[in-house]
Design a protein around this motif. Sequence first.
Motif: not given
Lengths: 248, 263
Positions: B230-256
């Motif tokens: 459970x601890x591993x899952x929570x940590x991975x969630x924060x890491x994966x979603x944070x990185x995804x947010x930063x990457x997606x933010x760039x591409x959405x900014x470029x796209x819109x």
Amino acid sequence: MIRIIDLHKSFGPKVVLRGVSLTIEKGETMVVIGQSGSGKSVLIKHLIGLLKPDSGEIYIDDVEITRLDDDELLRVTRKFGLLFQGAALFDSMTVAENVRFGLERYTRLSEEEVRKRVSESLALVGLNDAECLMPFELSGGMKKRAGLARAIAYRPEIMLYDEPSTGIDPIRADAINDLIKKLKNDLGITSVVITHDMVSSYKIADRIAMLYDGEIIEVGTPEEIRNSKSAFIQQFIHGQAEGPIKDW
Amino acid sequence: MASLSPNALLLGAFEQLGAVGWLFFKTMKNLFRRPREHQILLQQLEEIGVRSLPVVSLTAAFGGLVFGFQTYTGFHRYIGPGSEAFAGPIITLGLAKELIPILVGLMISGRVGSSMAAEIGTMKITEQIDALHSLGANPIRYLVVPRTLAAFFMLPCLVLYGDIIGILCGYFYNVVLMGVNRVMYVQNTLMYLEIWDVATGLIKSCVFGVVIAIVGCWQGMETEGGAEGVGRATTRTVVISSISILILNFFISKLLPATLKGG
């Protein structure tokens, strides 16, 4: 009727079921015995579609369930009640909310009928006063009985019991055995019981199947199992460390 | 731990991507199917929206203050005294388009995504998800759909709320604390700001909401191995979603498009 044909299941390199075949007649109580870790729970999870086999077929009343999509499978699943080894109560709900979970979602019962069914189910397992308690307030045995009440509230056609007597005192265990028999006699429920408790097995079983090394090595009435010539079965039912079963 | 070959790592990454993509597909498939879990949807709206207000308030306030401070300093130092009134549109644009959606996304992935992973992960290891299935309930419909819907609707609300707080704090720093001309500050802001700038941030936040919920639920459902899992899952969630947010933010900014006005 349940028909399991040549069921195989592995988890990575670990082979758990290697060609299990078993037929359970309508209204019958089949007890599956075997050592801890022999794949009994894996077998029961296949029956309800929680696990998909690597190969093999499972027929529930002539419907082959291993290839059904999610919604078709859930429709078949509603024929089942499953008592989990650890009860698996929803810990954010009270006992009554746990018991009424399936009733209020998937039946057309009125609120009054749901309430009555919840009370009846809890009374059957001797938990009349526990309706408002949260799972963390229950003892291990009470949790198990609440889990049983949730499973039978739905009036399933087939009940699956995963270690029903584990973790509860012998008197309660015997009461649960009586309840399993009562459900079979009164409602004609087909039951599959996974256990290594031989006292319970002899009391409730119409037939007993022994699972060893991923295969069913013998099926018979309690009397036939008791008198089996198989050294594996004799070692298991008498609980002896010495014998052909070494991997303990 | 044995080191993995680059091929195995790549294969593993594709497997994970496939698993999360499959969960997203099943969530979309179950979005409008019955029974709808209104009660859980309401609970999640409250959990994600109302209960995140304090953390979003603080983040947006200090984000606005620091952005206001740096923009004031920049204008004052490089363009000269009096030019600080032009900080208004830059602060508003920067906060509404980029800073607030990202800050809110990261805060919610830490606060809500991790709690989704922990809750569903605990349900997984205590067989409660199997129990749902055994009672004829579809775990995707019961657990994932309400959380995804709630995150999709509440993230833009939180971002809009954060925009207001952040912009007010930027104004407070420049106009109230540093004495920038109030009329010019507001006039410049209104002249250069478009509704589209705010809308861009809101569109991003809808995507971030779905990412946070799907990653949290996915990690929860993949949990194995007791409390440690459970601890591993929570940590991975924060890491994966944070990185995804930063990457997606760039591409959405470029796209819109940067503006909806012609040119």
